[in-house]
Design a protein around this motif. Sequence first.
Motif, PDB file in Angstrom:
ATOM      1  N   GLU A 187     -27.041 -15.093 -42.074  1.00  0.00           N
ATOM      2  CA  GLU A 187     -27.980 -15.056 -40.949  1.00  0.00           C
ATOM      3  C   GLU A 187     -27.354 -15.650 -39.694  1.00  0.00           C
ATOM      4  O   GLU A 187     -27.500 -15.114 -38.587  1.00  0.00           O
ATOM      5  CB  GLU A 187     -29.244 -15.827 -41.328  1.00  0.00           C
ATOM      6  N   ILE A 188     -26.640 -16.752 -39.851  1.00  0.00           N
ATOM      7  CA  ILE A 188     -25.977 -17.378 -38.707  1.00  0.00           C
ATOM      8  C   ILE A 188     -24.903 -16.459 -38.151  1.00  0.00           C
ATOM      9  O   ILE A 188     -24.740 -16.344 -36.920  1.00  0.00           O
ATOM     10  CB  ILE A 188     -25.393 -18.735 -39.134  1.00  0.00           C
ATOM     11  N   ALA A 227     -24.955 -13.258 -38.171  1.00  0.00           N
ATOM     12  CA  ALA A 227     -25.613 -12.187 -37.417  1.00  0.00           C
ATOM     13  C   ALA A 227     -26.070 -12.705 -36.051  1.00  0.00           C
ATOM     14  O   ALA A 227     -25.915 -12.019 -35.016  1.00  0.00           O
ATOM     15  CB  ALA A 227     -26.804 -11.650 -38.207  1.00  0.00           C
ATOM     16  N   ARG A 228     -26.663 -13.882 -36.006  1.00  0.00           N
ATOM     17  CA  ARG A 228     -27.105 -14.457 -34.741  1.00  0.00           C
ATOM     18  C   ARG A 228     -25.906 -14.734 -33.832  1.00  0.00           C
ATOM     19  O   ARG A 228     -25.975 -14.541 -32.612  1.00  0.00           O
ATOM     20  CB  ARG A 228     -27.891 -15.745 -35.015  1.00  0.00           C
ATOM     21  N   LEU A 229     -24.849 -15.178 -34.434  1.00  0.00           N
ATOM     22  CA  LEU A 229     -23.651 -15.462 -33.648  1.00  0.00           C
ATOM     23  C   LEU A 229     -23.090 -14.181 -33.040  1.00  0.00           C
ATOM     24  O   LEU A 229     -22.660 -14.162 -31.859  1.00  0.00           O
ATOM     25  CB  LEU A 229     -22.602 -16.136 -34.549  1.00  0.00           C
ATOM     26  N   SER A 247     -24.847 -11.570 -32.232  1.00  0.00           N
ATOM     27  CA  SER A 247     -25.767 -11.191 -31.159  1.00  0.00           C
ATOM     28  C   SER A 247     -25.509 -12.018 -29.905  1.00  0.00           C
ATOM     29  O   SER A 247     -25.492 -11.490 -28.781  1.00  0.00           O
ATOM     30  CB  SER A 247     -27.211 -11.365 -31.625  1.00  0.00           C
ATOM     31  N   GLU A 248     -25.316 -13.297 -30.077  1.00  0.00           N
ATOM     32  CA  GLU A 248     -25.047 -14.156 -28.940  1.00  0.00           C
ATOM     33  C   GLU A 248     -23.761 -13.744 -28.228  1.00  0.00           C
ATOM     34  O   GLU A 248     -23.672 -13.792 -26.998  1.00  0.00           O
ATOM     35  CB  GLU A 248     -24.951 -15.608 -29.396  1.00  0.00           C
ATOM     36  N   GLN A 277     -24.507 -10.656 -26.185  1.00  0.00           N
ATOM     37  CA  GLN A 277     -25.269 -11.007 -24.991  1.00  0.00           C
ATOM     38  C   GLN A 277     -24.390 -11.743 -23.988  1.00  0.00           C
ATOM     39  O   GLN A 277     -24.566 -11.611 -22.768  1.00  0.00           O
ATOM     40  CB  GLN A 277     -26.482 -11.864 -25.362  1.00  0.00           C
ATOM     41  N   ARG A 333     -25.438 -18.574 -22.879  1.00  0.00           N
ATOM     42  CA  ARG A 333     -24.940 -17.810 -24.047  1.00  0.00           C
ATOM     43  C   ARG A 333     -23.769 -18.528 -24.711  1.00  0.00           C
ATOM     44  O   ARG A 333     -23.673 -18.560 -25.938  1.00  0.00           O
ATOM     45  CB  ARG A 333     -24.514 -16.409 -23.600  1.00  0.00           C
ATOM     46  N   ASN A 347     -25.121 -21.374 -26.719  1.00  0.00           N
ATOM     47  CA  ASN A 347     -25.760 -20.859 -27.934  1.00  0.00           C
ATOM     48  C   ASN A 347     -24.705 -20.511 -29.006  1.00  0.00           C
ATOM     49  O   ASN A 347     -24.911 -20.777 -30.203  1.00  0.00           O
ATOM     50  CB  ASN A 347     -26.613 -19.638 -27.611  1.00  0.00           C
ATOM     51  N   THR A 355     -24.411 -22.225 -32.615  1.00  0.00           N
ATOM     52  CA  THR A 355     -24.446 -21.371 -33.819  1.00  0.00           C
ATOM     53  C   THR A 355     -23.201 -21.559 -34.666  1.00  0.00           C
ATOM     54  O   THR A 355     -23.272 -21.581 -35.908  1.00  0.00           O
ATOM     55  CB  THR A 355     -24.592 -19.910 -33.401  1.00  0.00           C
ATOM     56  N   ARG A 388     -22.976 -22.831 -38.478  1.00  0.00           N
ATOM     57  CA  ARG A 388     -22.248 -22.109 -39.528  1.00  0.00           C
ATOM     58  C   ARG A 388     -21.268 -23.048 -40.255  1.00  0.00           C
ATOM     59  O   ARG A 388     -21.096 -22.968 -41.461  1.00  0.00           O
ATOM     60  CB  ARG A 388     -21.481 -20.938 -38.931  1.00  0.00           C
TER      61      ARG A 388
END
Length: 464
Positions: free
Chosen positions: A153-154, A156-158, A160-161, A164, A213, A216, A220, A224
């Motif tokens: 999950e981390i 995936a968020r990483l 995305s960040e 962005q 960003r 973030n 993240t 991780r």
Amino acid sequence: MLDRADNRDDRPVGAAQAPAGPRRGGFFRPIAQIALMALVLAGGWAGMQYLANSRVDPVRKPFEPLVYTVETAQAVLSDNTPVINLYGQVDAGRSVELRAAASGEVSEIHPDLVAGRRVNAGTVLLRVDPFIYEGAVVEARANLASTRAAIAEIDARLASEREQLESAQMQLELAKADLERALSLADTGTLTDKQVDDRRLILSQREQAVSQRRNNILITEAQRAQQDANASRLEWKLREAERKLEDTAVVAPFDGVISEESIETGRSVSANEVVASIYDDTALEARFTLTNAQYGRMATDSDPLLGREVEVSWSVGGREYVWPAAIDRVGARVAAERGGVEVFATILAADNPVQLRPGAFVALTVPDRVWRDTFRLPETAIRSSDHVFVVVEGRLERRDVRLIAWDGEDAIVEGDLVNGDEVLATRLTEATEGVRVRKPDQGAASDGAAAQTDAAQSSPDVSE
């Protein structure tokens, strides 16, 4: 003397008798006696002369000195290695106590887990009830799976960040370019100051978005890293749980023989409790003791002590079985209670119908040091430990020697001997310089002829 005779006549009684005259034969009687004596002496002398003239002269038997029949041994100059006969005990070169690494109730025991039985490496000898340990493995795997999901999950968020961040950086570049155009137009009076300030505000907002960003992403990534560390810990927990599950089985570490066992099905055991013992029956060794003198000789010999070949013999069932062995190591300390140095010899394989076992009392034959240019003679040849007799032309001659060592019933000596000398090997009490001897295979004729020669030279003829 002649008897006197009564002379009577015819004269009447009472008549006077005439006086007697000289007797007849009185003169010849002494002469006859002397002649008789002379005749006897003459006869004796004549008989003696006859006997003396008729005797046969005796022939003297030659003097024959006593000749002893003896055994001899040939002196051969060579390198001699005496052997030492010792006694020792068989030990297991590799043995181990099997301990239960996990506590619990014993649920399974191998049928070969009996003292004296041979087992193969990897055989599960007993197993502790694994229920609790299987649950611990399941829990550890679940915790690890949860952590790995959080890491995913981390990630995936990483991702995305980071996407962005790239978009924010592009917008920032556009805002910078727009501000530069606005400043150019403001110099020409086309745009007002307010319009320029609006573009400066947009650029500032875009810069803040890029910075946000980036922060973030850093947060993240830190999250991780924490999850990675947690995953590593849980992986170790899983391995530990799996290891404990494996430890519920007590496995034979090598091929060997069970020496002891003290376990039953259904019994509870605790961790580190000894449940059995096993030894490697292919790695046996003989332990024996060398005296300080023996160890000193062997340790300084040109032939090294380590690796020296010895023989191990075991008497069992009325027979003696022999195994080859080689000295492997010397004890770390002097065995004062045994009066020497402990030595260990590795016993090698042999085609014997019996299996050698630890604890057996065995005899060992150990080669001593090499004595170069010496003579090996029978024990009976040594006289007073300092001389021998050699046979030279049928007579004994003394030779001085020095006794070096004993090898069973043989003696290792050096001294005034020459290679090929015939050494007296019979225990002869009369052994001295010059005594005549002969070997059993030699005839008496030659000795008799030699004896006659000696007698002729040393004794005169009786006839002379």
